[in-house]
Design a protein around this motif. Structure first.
Motif, PDB file in Angstrom:
ATOM      1  N   GLU A 283       7.398  -9.138  13.010  1.00 34.96           N
ATOM      2  CA  GLU A 283       6.259  -9.926  13.511  1.00 34.96           C
ATOM      3  C   GLU A 283       6.270 -11.331  12.918  1.00 34.96           C
ATOM      4  O   GLU A 283       5.232 -11.977  12.779  1.00 34.96           O
TER       5      GLU A 283
ATOM      6  N   VAL B 294       0.820  -1.230   0.000  1.00 25.21           N
ATOM      7  CA  VAL B 294       0.000   0.000   0.000  1.00 25.21           C
ATOM      8  C   VAL B 294       0.848   1.271   0.000  1.00 25.21           C
ATOM      9  O   VAL B 294       0.317   2.365   0.174  1.00 25.21           O
ATOM     10  N   LYS B 295       2.148   1.123  -0.172  1.00 22.79           N
ATOM     11  CA  LYS B 295       2.994   2.315  -0.145  1.00 22.79           C
ATOM     12  C   LYS B 295       2.853   3.099  -1.459  1.00 22.79           C
ATOM     13  O   LYS B 295       2.323   2.579  -2.458  1.00 22.79           O
TER      14      LYS B 295
ATOM     15  N   THR C  71       2.963 -12.281  15.647  1.00 22.25           N
ATOM     16  CA  THR C  71       2.093 -11.121  15.905  1.00 22.25           C
ATOM     17  C   THR C  71       1.333 -11.302  17.217  1.00 22.25           C
ATOM     18  O   THR C  71       1.241 -10.384  18.032  1.00 22.25           O
TER      19      THR C  71
ATOM     20  N   LYS D 158      13.022  -4.248  12.273  1.00 22.14           N
ATOM     21  CA  LYS D 158      12.065  -3.168  12.516  1.00 22.14           C
ATOM     22  C   LYS D 158      10.657  -3.718  12.346  1.00 22.14           C
ATOM     23  O   LYS D 158      10.349  -4.320  11.322  1.00 22.14           O
ATOM     24  N   ASN D 159       9.839  -3.513  13.363  1.00 20.14           N
ATOM     25  CA  ASN D 159       8.470  -4.043  13.345  1.00 20.14           C
ATOM     26  C   ASN D 159       8.434  -5.510  12.934  1.00 20.14           C
ATOM     27  O   ASN D 159       7.628  -5.924  12.083  1.00 20.14           O
TER      28      ASN D 159
ATOM     29  N   HIS E 156      -2.391  -5.703   8.601  1.00 21.75           N
ATOM     30  CA  HIS E 156      -3.613  -5.200   9.234  1.00 21.75           C
ATOM     31  C   HIS E 156      -4.492  -4.584   8.149  1.00 21.75           C
ATOM     32  O   HIS E 156      -4.458  -3.383   7.904  1.00 21.75           O
TER      33      HIS E 156
ATOM     34  N   GLY F  89      -7.414 -13.821   8.599  1.00 21.43           N
ATOM     35  CA  GLY F  89      -6.393 -14.478   9.421  1.00 21.43           C
ATOM     36  C   GLY F  89      -5.332 -13.486   9.862  1.00 21.43           C
ATOM     37  O   GLY F  89      -4.518 -13.054   9.064  1.00 21.43           O
ATOM     38  N   ILE F  90      -5.379 -13.123  11.129  1.00 18.93           N
ATOM     39  CA  ILE F  90      -4.370 -12.230  11.693  1.00 18.93           C
ATOM     40  C   ILE F  90      -3.653 -13.016  12.780  1.00 18.93           C
ATOM     41  O   ILE F  90      -4.201 -13.217  13.867  1.00 18.93           O
TER      42      ILE F  90
ATOM     43  N   ASP G  74      -1.642  -7.310   0.089  1.00 15.28           N
ATOM     44  CA  ASP G  74      -1.049  -8.178   1.122  1.00 15.28           C
ATOM     45  C   ASP G  74      -0.486  -7.334   2.259  1.00 15.28           C
ATOM     46  O   ASP G  74       0.660  -6.904   2.224  1.00 15.28           O
TER      47      ASP G  74
ATOM     48  N   SER H 280       6.938 -13.249   6.334  1.00 13.58           N
ATOM     49  CA  SER H 280       7.097 -12.073   5.479  1.00 13.58           C
ATOM     50  C   SER H 280       7.386 -10.820   6.300  1.00 13.58           C
ATOM     51  O   SER H 280       7.853  -9.823   5.766  1.00 13.58           O
ATOM     52  N   ALA H 281       7.092 -10.872   7.597  1.00 11.30           N
ATOM     53  CA  ALA H 281       7.415  -9.736   8.473  1.00 11.30           C
ATOM     54  C   ALA H 281       8.565 -10.104   9.408  1.00 11.30           C
ATOM     55  O   ALA H 281       8.708  -9.535  10.491  1.00 11.30           O
TER      56      ALA H 281
END
Ligand SMILES: NC(=O)C1=CN([C@@H]2O[C@H](COP(=O)(O)OP(=O)(O)OC[C@H]3O[C@@H](n4cnc5c(N)ncnc54)[C@H](OP(=O)(O)O)[C@@H]3O)[C@@H](O)[C@H]2O)C=CC1
Ligand SMILES: Nc1nc2c(ncn2[C@@H]2O[C@H](COP(=O)(O)O)[C@@H](O)[C@H]2O)c(=O)[nH]1
Length: 327
Positions: A270, A94-95, A177, A267-268, A121, A168-169, A118, A257-258
């Motif tokens: 998860e 989404v960037k 996460t 960084k961030n 959140h 699915g989170i 993808d 992927s995170a």
């Protein structure tokens, strides 16, 4: 939320069989006007899918979603797939640069059949804006948006124009996460799927937490049109990544992927990395999945996948493995 449960807490109840052989049972599913052999798609992760696997899956009638972690290759990928008359199914983020990418595709009249947004959140203005942007400039692409974990999110993304939502989170095998943030559907993914599916007016893709082939049938029972699978597809001969040998056994890596391995920085974070046992060929697993799902359909008392959607079930709280967690 009442009745919270996960895959291992549920058993589907058999209905009278109407086929003479499981081979009569049809596991195909239609999504976005295309029919696929299985209601299963390998996760759009860098250790699960690459161009070669995408071509193999598309040529052999399976759905695929290419990951978005080599953005500079996506345009050529779409051209290559479509020049072979195969579907092009890509992922975007989404960037700001992703907005330009969509405009570029539109200018070149390069229309992927499927575009998956993808994002961790997915219930966010960023995803809603991207859905609208894609639908404005590439109205003929089928847009899958996610990930979400609530009926409100499903409705909002559908309302924005998503053709399917991905639920699915945090239930993923390499997901952290749930531990790092305290949020998600980890541990109750199947109940969350049911909750979301009841609100949905378009197809739902259940994403994460599938540990056995029976979980595919359970996902269909609780409202999934398609099931996204990571860990069960990791570690095959064809899987991206190196093969390691340890104590005479072969392993392959599977990372989130995170994870820092994907991001190249801490960084961030998860997601984590794990090593999975080498599993042989991808086609063997796909064939076994198909046979198991044919068997599920026969237990549901039907001949088609849809027959699973109406079977009864019981909640057996963590007891389906009879105390033995090893499959
Ligand atoms: N299904 C799941 O449970 C999860 C999946 N993932 C996977 O990891 C990958 C990376 O995901 P993601 O970090 O979303 O992608 P990106 O790193 O591309 O981030 C996308 C954008 O969203 C912002 N963002 C990310 N998370 C949040 C949040 N919680 N709140 C507000 N803004 C946010 C980012 O900014 P900034 O980084 O500055 O916040 C960035 O601008 C994806 O492939 C995703 O599917 C990751 C976690 C959970
Ligand atoms: N929380 C995180 N979830 C992730 C990450 N990378 C991928 N994923 C999600 O997991 C599923 C696959 O789940 P599995 O149980 O079948 O292995 C995948 O499709 C993503 O939705 C991550 O780094 N963190």
């Amino acid at each position: 939320m009442d009745n919270v449960f996960d895959y291992e807490d549920i058993q589907l109840i058999p209905a009278k069989c109407i086929v003479d052989s499981r081979s009569e049972c049809d596991t195909t599913v239609t999504l976005g006007g295309h029919t696929f052999k299985l209601p299963v798609v390998p996760a759009n992760m860098q250790t699960i899918i690459d161009e070669k696997i995408a071509v193999y899956l598309a040529e052999n009638g399976y759905f695929y979603i290419m990951h978005r972690f080599q953005p500079e290759t996506r345009e050529t990928f779409i051209r290559d797939m479509q020049s072979r008359e195969l579907i092009a199914s890509i992922s975007v983020g989404v960037k700001a640069e992703e907005y330009d990418f969509i405009l570029q595709l539109a200018e070149e009249n390069l229309v992927p059949e499927f575009i998956t947004i993808d994002i961790a959140h997915g219930h966010s203005n960023a995803v809603i804006a991207m859905i609208k942007h894609i639908k404005k400039h590439l109205p003929n692409s089928f847009v899958i948006a996610g990930n979400v974990g609530t009926p409100e999110a499903v409705r909002e993304l559908e309302h924005a124009g998503a053709d399917a939502t991905k639920v699915g989170i945090g239930p993923g095998k390499v997901c952290i996460t749930k531990i790092k943030t305290g949020f998600g559907t980890g541990g109750w993914q199947l109940a969350a799927l049911r909750w979301c599916a009841k609100a949905a007016s378009k197809p739902i893709i259940a994403d994460g937490g599938i540990r056995t082939h029976g979980d595919i049938a359970k996902s269909v029972r609780f409202g999934a049109t398609m099931v996204m699978v990571g860990s069960l597809f990791a570690g095959h001969e064809e899987s991206p990544g190196e093969t390691f040998e340890k104590d005479g056994k072969l392993y392959k890596e599977y990372f989130g992927s995170a994870s820092e391995f994907q991001k190249g920085e801490k960084k961030n974070v998860e997601g984590k990395k794990m090593y999975v046992e080498h599993k042989g060929s991808l086609q063997d697993t796909l064939t076994e999945m198909e046979q198991d799902l044919q068997s599920s359909i026969s237990y549901a008392g039907g001949k088609k996948l849809d027959s699973i959607r109406n079977v009864d079930y019981v909640i057996v709280k963590n007891s389906i493995f009879n105390g033995d967690k090893v499959y």
